[in-house]
Enzyme design. Structure first.
Site, PDB file in Angstrom:
ATOM      1  N   CYS A 155     -26.170   6.861 -18.997  1.00  0.00           N
ATOM      2  CA  CYS A 155     -25.775   5.701 -19.442  1.00  0.00           C
ATOM      3  C   CYS A 155     -25.789   4.432 -18.600  1.00  0.00           C
ATOM      4  O   CYS A 155     -26.327   3.417 -18.953  1.00  0.00           O
ATOM      5  CB  CYS A 155     -24.607   5.682 -20.131  1.00  0.00           C
ATOM      6  SG  CYS A 155     -24.381   7.038 -21.533  1.00  0.00           S
ATOM      7  N   GLY A 206     -18.243   7.297  -3.536  1.00  0.00           N
ATOM      8  CA  GLY A 206     -18.901   8.572  -3.791  1.00  0.00           C
ATOM      9  C   GLY A 206     -20.228   8.058  -3.203  1.00  0.00           C
ATOM     10  O   GLY A 206     -20.500   7.173  -2.527  1.00  0.00           O
ATOM     11  N   LYS A 246     -29.076   3.112 -16.935  1.00  0.00           N
ATOM     12  CA  LYS A 246     -30.037   2.614 -17.847  1.00  0.00           C
ATOM     13  C   LYS A 246     -29.275   1.287 -18.603  1.00  0.00           C
ATOM     14  O   LYS A 246     -30.257   0.214 -18.845  1.00  0.00           O
ATOM     15  CB  LYS A 246     -30.385   3.558 -18.815  1.00  0.00           C
ATOM     16  CG  LYS A 246     -29.594   3.277 -20.335  1.00  0.00           C
ATOM     17  CD  LYS A 246     -30.456   4.343 -21.481  1.00  0.00           C
ATOM     18  CE  LYS A 246     -29.385   4.685 -22.506  1.00  0.00           C
ATOM     19  NZ  LYS A 246     -28.657   3.818 -23.169  1.00  0.00           N
ATOM     20  N   GLU A 269     -19.050  11.612 -21.385  1.00  0.00           N
ATOM     21  CA  GLU A 269     -19.516  13.080 -21.338  1.00  0.00           C
ATOM     22  C   GLU A 269     -18.512  13.710 -20.722  1.00  0.00           C
ATOM     23  O   GLU A 269     -17.813  13.468 -19.784  1.00  0.00           O
ATOM     24  CB  GLU A 269     -20.622  13.129 -20.667  1.00  0.00           C
ATOM     25  CG  GLU A 269     -21.947  12.910 -21.708  1.00  0.00           C
ATOM     26  CD  GLU A 269     -23.289  13.270 -20.827  1.00  0.00           C
ATOM     27  OE1 GLU A 269     -23.331  14.271 -20.004  1.00  0.00           O
ATOM     28  OE2 GLU A 269     -24.308  12.658 -21.171  1.00  0.00           O
TER      29      GLU A 269
HETATM   30  C1  UGA Z   1     -19.880   5.791 -19.475  1.00  0.00           C
HETATM   31  C2  UGA Z   1     -18.859   5.021 -19.719  1.00  0.00           C
HETATM   32  O1  UGA Z   1     -17.870   5.502 -19.065  1.00  0.00           O
HETATM   33  C3  UGA Z   1     -18.436   5.421 -21.334  1.00  0.00           C
HETATM   34  O2  UGA Z   1     -17.346   4.719 -21.508  1.00  0.00           O
HETATM   35  C4  UGA Z   1     -19.541   5.145 -22.210  1.00  0.00           C
HETATM   36  O3  UGA Z   1     -19.462   5.513 -23.547  1.00  0.00           O
HETATM   37  C5  UGA Z   1     -20.785   6.143 -21.643  1.00  0.00           C
HETATM   38  O4  UGA Z   1     -21.103   5.732 -20.434  1.00  0.00           O
HETATM   39  C6  UGA Z   1     -21.895   5.860 -22.619  1.00  0.00           C
HETATM   40  O5  UGA Z   1     -22.417   4.546 -22.628  1.00  0.00           O
HETATM   41  O6  UGA Z   1     -22.296   6.668 -23.413  1.00  0.00           O
HETATM   42  P1  UGA Z   1     -20.608   8.712 -18.954  1.00  0.00           P
HETATM   43  O7  UGA Z   1     -21.912   8.255 -18.818  1.00  0.00           O
HETATM   44  O8  UGA Z   1     -20.310   9.963 -19.413  1.00  0.00           O
HETATM   45  O9  UGA Z   1     -19.648   7.575 -19.504  1.00  0.00           O
HETATM   46  O10 UGA Z   1     -19.908   8.982 -17.359  1.00  0.00           O
HETATM   47  P2  UGA Z   1     -18.712   8.187 -16.565  1.00  0.00           P
HETATM   48  O11 UGA Z   1     -17.475   8.824 -16.509  1.00  0.00           O
HETATM   49  O12 UGA Z   1     -18.655   6.565 -16.901  1.00  0.00           O
HETATM   50  O13 UGA Z   1     -19.319   8.290 -14.925  1.00  0.00           O
HETATM   51  C7  UGA Z   1     -20.685   7.575 -14.757  1.00  0.00           C
HETATM   52  C8  UGA Z   1     -20.752   7.736 -13.069  1.00  0.00           C
HETATM   53  O14 UGA Z   1     -20.228   7.017 -12.341  1.00  0.00           O
HETATM   54  C9  UGA Z   1     -20.835   9.162 -12.821  1.00  0.00           C
HETATM   55  O15 UGA Z   1     -22.150   9.571 -11.984  1.00  0.00           O
HETATM   56  C10 UGA Z   1     -19.504   9.458 -11.935  1.00  0.00           C
HETATM   57  O16 UGA Z   1     -19.366  10.139 -11.016  1.00  0.00           O
HETATM   58  C11 UGA Z   1     -19.578   7.879 -11.429  1.00  0.00           C
HETATM   59  N1  UGA Z   1     -18.203   7.229 -11.075  1.00  0.00           N
HETATM   60  C12 UGA Z   1     -17.190   7.360 -11.950  1.00  0.00           C
HETATM   61  C13 UGA Z   1     -17.981   6.920  -9.747  1.00  0.00           C
HETATM   62  O17 UGA Z   1     -18.967   7.193  -8.770  1.00  0.00           O
HETATM   63  N2  UGA Z   1     -16.855   6.469  -9.280  1.00  0.00           N
HETATM   64  C14 UGA Z   1     -15.745   6.431 -10.429  1.00  0.00           C
HETATM   65  O18 UGA Z   1     -14.897   5.810  -9.741  1.00  0.00           O
HETATM   66  C15 UGA Z   1     -16.150   6.822 -11.483  1.00  0.00           C
END
Ligand code: UGA
Length: 440
Positions: free
Chosen positions: A259, A252, A262, A153
């Protein structure tokens, strides 16, 4: 003219798929059955934080490359239908497939023979096989494929244009699959052809691994706090090993969104059904849950009792760059603070409307109306507060004028749940700056 494609579902994934193919010259029929979303799509009032996607959507609409419809009958002349419906978490951590099955039943009468029914939604291993069996039973020669989506996203279109890989699961020798492969080969994208079950599993394992990296680094951050070491430096140091890599090592308040939580839950549930416990995933989920308490624990260290204190809050969405508040760790923290009797002045560049809707639907606003104020700018949120808590990593916060912040925040207290600033610099500026897994 290239052949016409169909996309079912106009959420983040469906829209990125529809726009991504349309800008490559494929006429696209986008079917959206929800009245509210259909209206939003036709009026252009959606996904305010997905600037690139919205712009590209307007362009392909103008060029006549995309037809938005609520009528499933309009898929009659397409050969490939990309199914992008929601598969939310059920009460027991299982995946709710009701939207998928409803879509199958609605589409089936209009799908032409030999069409490909391509599942992009995240579905438990074996779902594609069940859907294939269903079509076979109807005597319909439809080919079911699994083509999971890996886009993030906030970066949906960018990720669709340049994916890390394309995984397609199904009968790789089927003429339609070979045709699809050829259609994609033109864009030189890394392609992995496999079985439906493997493709479904790849999607879950990828998200679970990303969640594992985050919980691992958060667990290390907890230890860093007690040992007086710095998680940011540790993450950088371990990430320099290419076998580990720098990505997803930002400590964090934990991961959230529609995603990762779940998918971890669903994978555990899929394991349970096979009598397989998955202790790593259980620990990943637990560490993630506990990490959300970090903010309250830090405030307790400052004030003891929290009741009656007033805080500015920056960020309510599950990550910077998205207006989505679903499963946002920030929202969990806010509700936790409200229960403790804290007064909150909230600011987020894009997420406040979604949060209002969520809280109205859950009755939170009714219960805590007197404790919540909504700010129009980050500066408005700071009036008469005793401290600032940062919960989302928005670029706007990273670029804030720290000198001005120092003058308008008399208490100087900043609890940073996303490690946006250097502690040494903040100390020099005179802030009482507390961040995750780093020296105060
Ligand atoms: C995630 C996956 O990264 C995508 O590859 C996948 O397609 C998608 O789910 C899905 O299944 O549709 P998304 O949910 O958009 O993407 O978000 P992310 O960028 O993965 O972040 C997820 C969470 O992890 C956020 O709350 C973010 O703040 C947290 N995060 C991310 C951390 O706390 N630390 C990090 O180093 C990276």
């Amino acid at each position: 003219m290239k052949q016409k494609l169909g996309v079912l579902g106009g959420g983040y994934v469906g829209l990125a798929v529809a726009v991504g193919f349309a800008e490559r010259g494929f006429p696209v029929v986008l079917v959206e059955s929800s009245k509210a979303r259909f209206k939003a799509l036709t009026q252009g009032s959606f996904f305010s934080s997905e600037g690139d996607l919205v712009q590209a959507f307007e362009k392909v609409k103008e060029d006549g490359m995309i037809h938005i419809t609520s009528r499933v009958e309009d898929i009659q002349d397409i050969s490939y239908l990309f199914v992008c419906v929601g598969t939310p978490e059920g009460d027991q951590g299982e995946t709710d497939l009701s939207y998928l099955w409803a879509a199958i039943e609605q589409c089936s009468p209009y799908l032409r023979e030999e069409a490909c029914f391509i599942i992009k939604s995240t579905v438990p291993v074996g779902t594609g096989d069940q859907v294939q069996a269903w079509f076979d039973k109807q005597g319909k020669a439809v080919q079911v494929l699994s083509y999971p989506e890996f886009l993030r996203e906030g970066k949906t279109l960018e990720d669709f244009r340049q994916p890390s890989r394309i995984v397609i699961g199904g009968d790789v020798n089927h003429p339609r699959v070979m045709e699809l492969r050829q259609l994609l080969a033109e864009y030189s994208l890394p392609l992995l052809l496999t079985s439906r079950r493997d493709a479904e599993m790849i999607k879950y394992a990828a998200n679970a691994f990303l969640a594992t990296k985050i919980s691992f680094i958060n667990q290390m951050a907890q230890l860093c706090e007690t040992l007086g070491t710095d998680i940011q430096t540790v993450a950088k140091g371990i990430g320099m090993d290419p076998r580990i890599g720098q990505a997803f090592l930002a400590a964090g308040i934990g991961y959230g969104g529609p995603c990762l939580p779940k998918d971890v839950a669903s994978l555990m549930e899929q394991g349970r059904k096979q009598d397989l416990e998955m202790p790593i995933l259980a620990a990943v989920a637990r560490v993630n849950h506990d990490q959300r308490r970090w903010v309250r624990n830090q405030l307790r260290k400052q004030w003891g009792q929290l009741k009656g204190h007033v805080l500015a809050i920056w960020g309510v969405t599950f990550k910077g760059g998205s207006e989505d508040v679903r499963e946002s760790p920030a929202v969990w923290v806010l509700e936790d603070l409200l229960k403790e009797g804290v007064h909150l002045q909230l600011y987020d560049p894009y997420g406040l409307e979604s949060l209002k809707e969520l809280w109205e639907s859950r009755g939170v606003l009714e219960s805590y109306a007197g404790q919540v104020q909504w700010a129009k700018t980050c500066w408005d949120s700071l009036e008469h507060v005793e401290g600032l808590v940062i919960l989302t990593d928005w670029q706007e916060f990273k670029e804030v004028d720290l000198h001005r912040l120092k003058t308008v925040l008399p208490s100087s207290l900043i609890i940073d749940g996303r490690n946006l600033f250097y502690p040494s610099m903040m100390k020099q500026l005179g802030f009482k700056y507390i961040s995750v897994g780093r020296k105060v």
